[in-house]
Design a protein around this motif. Sequence first.
Motif, PDB file in Angstrom:
ATOM      1  N   THR A   1       0.827  -1.216   0.000  1.00 11.34           N
ATOM      2  CA  THR A   1       0.000   0.000   0.000  1.00 11.34           C
ATOM      3  C   THR A   1       0.861   1.265   0.000  1.00 11.34           C
ATOM      4  O   THR A   1       0.937   1.986  -0.992  1.00 11.34           O
ATOM      5  CB  THR A   1      -0.942  -0.004   1.217  1.00 11.34           C
ATOM      6  OG1 THR A   1      -0.181  -0.148   2.422  1.00 11.34           O
ATOM      7  CG2 THR A   1      -1.939  -1.156   1.118  1.00 11.34           C
ATOM      8  N   LEU A   2       1.568   1.508   1.122  1.00  7.95           N
ATOM      9  CA  LEU A   2       2.395   2.720   1.212  1.00  7.95           C
ATOM     10  C   LEU A   2       3.541   2.664   0.209  1.00  7.95           C
ATOM     11  O   LEU A   2       3.895   3.670  -0.416  1.00  7.95           O
ATOM     12  CB  LEU A   2       2.959   2.854   2.634  1.00  7.95           C
ATOM     13  CG  LEU A   2       1.921   3.059   3.741  1.00  7.95           C
ATOM     14  CD1 LEU A   2       2.586   3.008   5.107  1.00  7.95           C
ATOM     15  CD2 LEU A   2       1.193   4.391   3.563  1.00  7.95           C
ATOM     16  N   GLY A   3       4.131   1.472   0.038  1.00  6.11           N
ATOM     17  CA  GLY A   3       5.217   1.312  -0.930  1.00  6.11           C
ATOM     18  C   GLY A   3       4.717   1.506  -2.355  1.00  6.11           C
ATOM     19  O   GLY A   3       5.388   2.132  -3.186  1.00  6.11           O
ATOM     20  N   GLY A   4       3.527   1.001  -2.640  1.00  4.35           N
ATOM     21  CA  GLY A   4       2.949   1.173  -3.973  1.00  4.35           C
ATOM     22  C   GLY A   4       2.652   2.633  -4.271  1.00  4.35           C
ATOM     23  O   GLY A   4       2.919   3.129  -5.371  1.00  4.35           O
ATOM     24  N   ALA A   5       2.116   3.345  -3.267  1.00  2.00           N
ATOM     25  CA  ALA A   5       1.831   4.774  -3.447  1.00  2.00           C
ATOM     26  C   ALA A   5       3.127   5.547  -3.675  1.00  2.00           C
ATOM     27  O   ALA A   5       3.201   6.454  -4.509  1.00  2.00           O
ATOM     28  CB  ALA A   5       1.094   5.318  -2.220  1.00  2.00           C
TER      29      ALA A   5
ATOM     30  N   SER B   1      -3.725   0.628   6.902  1.00  4.14           N
ATOM     31  CA  SER B   1      -2.606  -0.062   7.543  1.00  4.14           C
ATOM     32  C   SER B   1      -2.019   0.771   8.687  1.00  4.14           C
ATOM     33  O   SER B   1      -1.694   0.239   9.754  1.00  4.14           O
ATOM     34  CB  SER B   1      -1.510  -0.361   6.522  1.00  4.14           C
ATOM     35  OG  SER B   1      -2.011  -1.128   5.465  1.00  4.14           O
ATOM     36  N   LEU B   2      -1.875   2.075   8.448  1.00  6.63           N
ATOM     37  CA  LEU B   2      -1.327   2.936   9.501  1.00  6.63           C
ATOM     38  C   LEU B   2      -2.246   2.972  10.719  1.00  6.63           C
ATOM     39  O   LEU B   2      -1.786   2.987  11.868  1.00  6.63           O
ATOM     40  CB  LEU B   2      -1.104   4.358   8.966  1.00  6.63           C
ATOM     41  CG  LEU B   2       0.053   4.526   7.984  1.00  6.63           C
ATOM     42  CD1 LEU B   2       0.065   5.929   7.387  1.00  6.63           C
ATOM     43  CD2 LEU B   2       1.397   4.239   8.660  1.00  6.63           C
TER      44      LEU B   2
ATOM     45  N   VAL C   1       6.644   2.845   6.729  1.00  6.91           N
ATOM     46  CA  VAL C   1       5.859   3.786   7.524  1.00  6.91           C
ATOM     47  C   VAL C   1       6.531   5.157   7.515  1.00  6.91           C
ATOM     48  O   VAL C   1       5.897   6.174   7.219  1.00  6.91           O
ATOM     49  CB  VAL C   1       5.696   3.267   8.969  1.00  6.91           C
ATOM     50  CG1 VAL C   1       5.114   4.353   9.870  1.00  6.91           C
ATOM     51  CG2 VAL C   1       4.803   2.032   8.980  1.00  6.91           C
ATOM     52  N   ALA C   2       7.825   5.171   7.809  1.00  6.07           N
ATOM     53  CA  ALA C   2       8.531   6.456   7.900  1.00  6.07           C
ATOM     54  C   ALA C   2       8.488   7.211   6.575  1.00  6.07           C
ATOM     55  O   ALA C   2       8.509   8.445   6.561  1.00  6.07           O
ATOM     56  CB  ALA C   2       9.972   6.221   8.336  1.00  6.07           C
ATOM     57  N   LEU C   3       8.432   6.478   5.449  1.00  6.56           N
ATOM     58  CA  LEU C   3       8.446   7.116   4.132  1.00  6.56           C
ATOM     59  C   LEU C   3       7.046   7.311   3.554  1.00  6.56           C
ATOM     60  O   LEU C   3       6.909   7.681   2.381  1.00  6.56           O
ATOM     61  CB  LEU C   3       9.315   6.292   3.172  1.00  6.56           C
ATOM     62  CG  LEU C   3      10.811   6.283   3.532  1.00  6.56           C
ATOM     63  CD1 LEU C   3      11.546   5.233   2.715  1.00  6.56           C
ATOM     64  CD2 LEU C   3      11.434   7.654   3.317  1.00  6.56           C
ATOM     65  N   ALA C   4       6.002   7.096   4.352  1.00  8.96           N
ATOM     66  CA  ALA C   4       4.627   7.252   3.864  1.00  8.96           C
ATOM     67  C   ALA C   4       4.391   8.605   3.181  1.00  8.96           C
ATOM     68  O   ALA C   4       3.708   8.660   2.148  1.00  8.96           O
ATOM     69  CB  ALA C   4       3.624   7.049   5.001  1.00  8.96           C
ATOM     70  N   PRO C   5       4.949   9.715   3.713  1.00 10.51           N
ATOM     71  CA  PRO C   5       4.706  11.004   3.053  1.00 10.51           C
ATOM     72  C   PRO C   5       5.204  11.052   1.608  1.00 10.51           C
ATOM     73  O   PRO C   5       4.660  11.807   0.796  1.00 10.51           O
ATOM     74  CB  PRO C   5       5.471  12.007   3.931  1.00 10.51           C
ATOM     75  CG  PRO C   5       5.464  11.376   5.294  1.00 10.51           C
ATOM     76  CD  PRO C   5       5.635   9.896   5.020  1.00 10.51           C
ATOM     77  N   ASP C   6       6.212  10.232   1.244  1.00  9.56           N
ATOM     78  CA  ASP C   6       6.654  10.175  -0.161  1.00  9.56           C
ATOM     79  C   ASP C   6       5.519   9.733  -1.076  1.00  9.56           C
ATOM     80  O   ASP C   6       5.497  10.068  -2.262  1.00  9.56           O
ATOM     81  CB  ASP C   6       7.804   9.163  -0.333  1.00  9.56           C
ATOM     82  CG  ASP C   6       9.143   9.705   0.162  1.00  9.56           C
ATOM     83  OD1 ASP C   6       9.212  10.910   0.473  1.00  9.56           O
ATOM     84  OD2 ASP C   6      10.095   8.906   0.232  1.00  9.56           O
ATOM     85  N   GLY C   7       4.572   8.955  -0.541  1.00 10.54           N
ATOM     86  CA  GLY C   7       3.444   8.481  -1.335  1.00 10.54           C
ATOM     87  C   GLY C   7       2.196   9.329  -1.122  1.00 10.54           C
ATOM     88  O   GLY C   7       1.097   8.914  -1.479  1.00 10.54           O
TER      89      GLY C   7
ATOM     90  N   ALA D   1       1.070   7.640  18.323  1.00  5.15           N
ATOM     91  CA  ALA D   1       1.807   6.461  18.806  1.00  5.15           C
ATOM     92  C   ALA D   1       2.874   6.042  17.796  1.00  5.15           C
ATOM     93  O   ALA D   1       3.984   5.638  18.182  1.00  5.15           O
ATOM     94  CB  ALA D   1       0.845   5.305  19.080  1.00  5.15           C
ATOM     95  N   ILE D   2       2.551   6.165  16.511  1.00  4.56           N
ATOM     96  CA  ILE D   2       3.551   5.860  15.478  1.00  4.56           C
ATOM     97  C   ILE D   2       4.710   6.852  15.576  1.00  4.56           C
ATOM     98  O   ILE D   2       5.875   6.478  15.429  1.00  4.56           O
ATOM     99  CB  ILE D   2       2.906   5.880  14.067  1.00  4.56           C
ATOM    100  CG1 ILE D   2       1.988   4.664  13.908  1.00  4.56           C
ATOM    101  CG2 ILE D   2       3.962   5.912  12.977  1.00  4.56           C
ATOM    102  CD1 ILE D   2       1.216   4.612  12.590  1.00  4.56           C
ATOM    103  N   ARG D   3       4.394   8.119  15.858  1.00  2.00           N
ATOM    104  CA  ARG D   3       5.460   9.126  15.968  1.00  2.00           C
ATOM    105  C   ARG D   3       6.425   8.769  17.097  1.00  2.00           C
ATOM    106  O   ARG D   3       7.646   8.824  16.928  1.00  2.00           O
ATOM    107  CB  ARG D   3       4.850  10.504  16.194  1.00  2.00           C
ATOM    108  CG  ARG D   3       5.894  11.618  16.254  1.00  2.00           C
ATOM    109  CD  ARG D   3       5.279  12.973  16.550  1.00  2.00           C
ATOM    110  NE  ARG D   3       4.391  13.401  15.497  1.00  2.00           N
ATOM    111  CZ  ARG D   3       3.084  13.575  15.622  1.00  2.00           C
ATOM    112  NH1 ARG D   3       2.514  13.380  16.784  1.00  2.00           N
ATOM    113  NH2 ARG D   3       2.349  13.954  14.614  1.00  2.00           N
TER     114      ARG D   3
END
Lengths: 217, 219
Positions: free
Chosen positions: B106-110, B132-133, B167-173, B182-184
């Motif tokens: 998902t995030l990687g595909g985006a 997923s997040l 997860v950390a690179l989600a904003p790239d997508g 909590a993720i932060r």
Amino acid sequence: MRSDTTGFWTPVALSADLPAGTVIPARMAAGTIALWRSQTGHIAASADRCPHRGMSLSHGFVRGEVLSCIYHGWSYGRAGNCLRIPAHPGLTPPDAIRVVTHDVRDTGGIVWVASGIPAGDPPDLDGFTPLRSLTADADRAALALAAGAQADEDGRLVTNIAGQDLCLLLADQPEGRTLIHVLVRSGSDAAARIAASRSVERLRRMAESASHKGGVQ
Amino acid sequence: MKLYDYILSPSCYKVRLMAALAGIKLDLRAVDFHPGLEHRGPDLLSLNPAGSIPILEDGDLVLTESSAMLAYIASLSAPEWLGRASAMETAREQQWLAFSSRLTATLGGARLHEMLLRPGDIAALQAGGVASLRELEAGLVEQRLAGQAFLVTDRPTIADIACFPYVALAPDGGVSLDPYPAIRLWSRAIRSLKGFIEMPGIHRLHELKPEPHLEQDEA
């Protein structure tokens, strides 16, 4: 929604989600702010824009008692004044270089930021303790419908789900979203807290489903 | 140990990060993933018919799944990174390792769509990434309520490393991380680990090092 025009407090984060030495972004009706806590625990809120090159200060970092921009390291104190420009170590930054700051309070386990000049203190939480914050892709009305209760003018909604009292502090976000701070009765044990977290996930699903939205945010 | 690597690949970074945290030195062999598509060329396809990277070679062993690489590196020299203290730890570790492939899809595909213009339904990829997040956030909230800062237990395991990069690179997508406190905090805890290394887009915590000072005459 509100009768007073002088100002009000917005609940932006749980105190526990902003440990000493960190900065986070927080959305207000008027835009994004950089919310940060110094190493010794002092909290501050400023505009989320470095006046040097416009970088978001919430992408920056807190070292000691100052907030620094990730881009070129310009550093700011709690009052918003620029304290240091690394590329010009001999320069005392002029007082005109500053970021707009907001009045901020840390009470009841919630961080509140002022819009305008509030007449009083942030509302009392009446025996509730913060649990977690989450964002719903649904507005206040859809959440009220799902919870079967209305929020008061401070955005505070008290409901009972599966025999458990929950207090939700609702803060409007851009694009019809709502930030929800979930509070449980003080003294609730770990099992009750986990149950509350799951109840609110379910409530969010109901509200989003009723809003016919896919959940992208 | 030889890693067929691409600097911008989050899956390759998982292996580099785990090796750095475990104190293992990798022999890095750069793959021209973009624009050369070397991973789809005859040499790498004969090593990995799936045509994906990373590929890890150690003697006769060839691994093509990053979660297996994490398990191998940890078993070799950092067994404390395996969740093996109880049946529940083992199960949680497997749960999150399997979950990590959904982050990739998902995030990687985006991210591939937004950065390398790969075809795909960007709205569906982003919606899947958000779902997923949210699941990860809920899991981390429950871990914190149980007094545990990481996904499996109160210390980091290979499951945390498997989930962290995408997860950390989600904003790239085009998927914001702002709504997940909590993720932060979990991301900060991982970036605070001794031996943590960066990749482009995932930076270290600057505040952990003393403030650098220019001498007056250098400025």
